[in-house]
Design an enzyme around this catalytic site. Sequence first.
Site, PDB file in Angstrom:
ATOM      1  N   PRO A  34       0.832  -1.221   0.000  1.00  0.00           N
ATOM      2  CA  PRO A  34       0.000   0.000   0.000  1.00  0.00           C
ATOM      3  C   PRO A  34       0.856   1.256   0.000  1.00  0.00           C
ATOM      4  O   PRO A  34       1.912   1.318   0.617  1.00  0.00           O
ATOM      5  CB  PRO A  34      -0.797  -0.121   1.308  1.00  0.00           C
ATOM      6  CG  PRO A  34      -0.738  -1.566   1.679  1.00  0.00           C
ATOM      7  CD  PRO A  34       0.569  -2.070   1.177  1.00  0.00           C
ATOM      8  N   GLY A  35       0.389   2.275  -0.703  1.00  0.00           N
ATOM      9  CA  GLY A  35       1.021   3.575  -0.660  1.00  0.00           C
ATOM     10  C   GLY A  35       2.209   3.762  -1.570  1.00  0.00           C
ATOM     11  O   GLY A  35       2.963   4.723  -1.410  1.00  0.00           O
ATOM     12  N   LYS A  78       0.209   2.783  -6.926  1.00  0.00           N
ATOM     13  CA  LYS A  78      -0.424   1.938  -7.948  1.00  0.00           C
ATOM     14  C   LYS A  78      -1.610   2.659  -8.587  1.00  0.00           C
ATOM     15  O   LYS A  78      -1.738   2.697  -9.818  1.00  0.00           O
ATOM     16  CB  LYS A  78      -0.876   0.614  -7.313  1.00  0.00           C
ATOM     17  CG  LYS A  78       0.252  -0.197  -6.703  1.00  0.00           C
ATOM     18  CD  LYS A  78      -0.230  -1.537  -6.205  1.00  0.00           C
ATOM     19  CE  LYS A  78      -1.207  -1.411  -5.063  1.00  0.00           C
ATOM     20  NZ  LYS A  78      -0.615  -0.830  -3.852  1.00  0.00           N
ATOM     21  N   SER A 123      10.903 -19.825   4.660  1.00  0.00           N
ATOM     22  CA  SER A 123      12.187 -19.135   4.651  1.00  0.00           C
ATOM     23  C   SER A 123      12.645 -18.688   6.029  1.00  0.00           C
ATOM     24  O   SER A 123      13.592 -17.922   6.145  1.00  0.00           O
ATOM     25  CB  SER A 123      12.128 -17.930   3.704  1.00  0.00           C
ATOM     26  OG  SER A 123      11.170 -17.006   4.156  1.00  0.00           O
ATOM     27  N   LYS A 174      12.433  -7.662   1.433  1.00  0.00           N
ATOM     28  CA  LYS A 174      13.154  -7.981   2.658  1.00  0.00           C
ATOM     29  C   LYS A 174      14.401  -7.112   2.807  1.00  0.00           C
ATOM     30  O   LYS A 174      14.741  -6.674   3.915  1.00  0.00           O
ATOM     31  CB  LYS A 174      13.522  -9.462   2.656  1.00  0.00           C
ATOM     32  CG  LYS A 174      12.317 -10.386   2.730  1.00  0.00           C
ATOM     33  CD  LYS A 174      12.732 -11.844   2.647  1.00  0.00           C
ATOM     34  CE  LYS A 174      11.508 -12.757   2.705  1.00  0.00           C
ATOM     35  NZ  LYS A 174      11.866 -14.180   2.591  1.00  0.00           N
TER      36      LYS A 174
END
Length: 815
Positions: free
Chosen positions: A373-374, A377, A694, A737
């Site tokens: 978000p933000g 898009k 992971s 990440k």
Amino acid sequence: MSEIVTISAEEQKLAEELADELPPALPVLPLKETVVFPASMTPLAIGQERSIALIDDVIAGDRLLALVTVSNDDAEIPGWDDIYTVGTAAIVHKMIRVPDGTLRVLVQGLRRIRIAQHVRDDPYLVAETSELPDRLTESKELEALTRNVQNQFGRVIGLVPYLPEELQVATANVGDPSALCSLVASTIRLKTDEKQKLLELVDVGERLREVSVILNRELEMVELGSKIQSQVQSELEKGQREFFLRQQLKAIQEELGEGDPEQAETNELRGRIGALDLPEEVEKAAVRELGRLERLPSAAAEYGVIRTYLDWIATLPWGVTTTDNLDLSRAREVLDEDHYDLEKVKDRIIEHLAVSKLKHDPSGQILCFVGPPGVGKTSLGQSIARTLERKFVRLSVGGVRDEAEIRGHRRTYIGAMPGTIIRALRDAESMNPVLLIDEIDKMGADFRGDPASAMLEVLDPEQNRTFRDHYLDLPFDLSKVLFICTANTVDTIPPALLDRMDTISLSGYTEEEKLGIAKRYLVPKQIEAHGLTRERLAIPDKALRRVVREYTREAGVRNLERRIADLCRKSARLVAEGHDGKISVSERRVRTWLGPRQFSGEARRRTADAGVATGLAYTAAGGDVLFVEAQAYPGKGRLTITGQLGEVMQESAQAALSWVRSHSDKLGLPDDWFAGHDVHVHVPAGAVPKDGPSAGITMATAIASLVRDTPVAADLGMTGELTLTGQVLPIGGVREKALAAQRAGLRRVLVPRENEADLEELPAETRRDVEFVLVDSIEDVFDVAFNGSRTANAPRALKAAGGVGSMSTTHERNA
């Protein structure tokens, strides 16, 4: 009965004489669905041979017989077991033979009798009878009951059409309560068992009460029927009155030259539809519905349905398009003006427009912007519409669970209307707008259908040329629409739907990118929104950088914009209170106005003790840093896992423990250490579900740190899947990440060697601030995590730890 049956005075006198002395034995005539009461005249139809023989013998004799009702209607020739035991002794007054061989007789009830003994069965039933006299006690209550029955019966006679008016006079002249009950019971329509119950009641008072209850019930039914009939009659009269008034209004309008308003409305619709460039099939349907509309009166229920349907056809932009601007240099200028950085995304959009320019058709491939978000898009979709000079329509499908929201409702439903796709095109007033379908990853499905399946046709360039909305039930061409979808993650999008879209990933922003966006877009926007100007307020780069570092930790810039808005509000208050001169927001002022910093480098604090490792998570909201904690205590080698971990993550914890146990000699542990200790692995934020493979090397590092009593390097984060043989497998979400590690202040990140190609996609700023160490095995991980020292310390029994790898949560966390 439709009329009162009368007999002559001689016949009445004979009946009274015979009633005084009844013979001990009487022939029994079974009656189906008929009960004869004393003092009542009843016509009967006789058809059975034995009953005809009985009537012949009675007529030849004293004309007396016993009339008993059949209790078993299924008995074709009733026997003693098929009839009631209480009946009425009667006299036959008249008999007529019908040409078909049957008889018509008129009987008069004399006395109530009970069958005492069976005499014979053949050729017809004969029985000894005993009289059942009335039990009558004169009282005021009995007189009141009698008057009440007379009044009620009089009201029933006045309301029921099948009862003659003469009955009212007859009822008023009956003074005997028993005779009154017989008169009422023999004239109104009752069930056979109800009449038999009245006949068997010996007490006259009880019989009057039962008759009163029956009359009350009949009155309620008759009055309700009369009320319904009155309503129907009034509605008919109202309809006729409206018809005559409409005819008069029509004549007046014709005299005044105003014409018929209904016809004028139909002509208007015909003109609007005729001016449209309709496809042949749509034009035929519209003409057909117009013809139906002209034949219907405006008061008809279907008139409004057809009128609304034609109005929808007339308001849709059939054949209406806008001219596209495919100037690539201008497109680049617009994208650069609206968005900071995002070079690869802008290049991908320019490539799409270049192909569209060569094909002379910007439609075709469906674009899907995927990112936290933000990150811009939705605004990218708006920029594309501005570049092409097309109409822009945004359609949010987040939380939509009804297929009819996409395809519309059929016209058979009350309040039916087209789906959101058709409504959006009506609002755009064009067949080639840019239609942004927002939050497509959050569509659901339930008993009302699967809207994602309905989207398969909408977003397929090979099928949407003939898209059929359930309401219109006509083909509508969506091939000219440029569809752009947005999503936070592709995991929840059905594979068949995802296959129809060209996915463009938007990652989170770095600190420098956030700073550039704030200076270029957010600060000017908020200064204007709060009634300020650049001459009255200045927010230097140092202040913005402190806001980014200490008050926001997100992939996008929405929280950053909120914090900038907080600073603008504080400044606006100072200006409103009379502050003179220009306000400069310093770093100290940021701390004062926004309060204590909300985010700090907690990795060093959290990993100060042994048994804690820092992991990296990929979520739908961007990257995140979490911790895996390990603790040991006396036990029998069991593993406890907490923190709302999914099955995959629990298996990763088990695999990590298995590797550490199988290599305890390399870690310098006694062989029986695990046999005497239980291990507890916990991932904080226990209320948030997590999953993903992971976290394997993070869990193994936390357990190894615990048993070696050696803290993990505080500036180190890691991600990678661990196998039982100690290999480190690749994972996803490397960019997100890495950005999360940079935001958290980590200086080194362990990444599987097979993810080396993903590091080339990282921003230069991230590669400069963070050192990425490629690892092949868990031994490589330990070499870095424990500062290159692989000497085992004394095993540790009781110590806390924490960390996490890649996981999925209800806050959109995915591996």
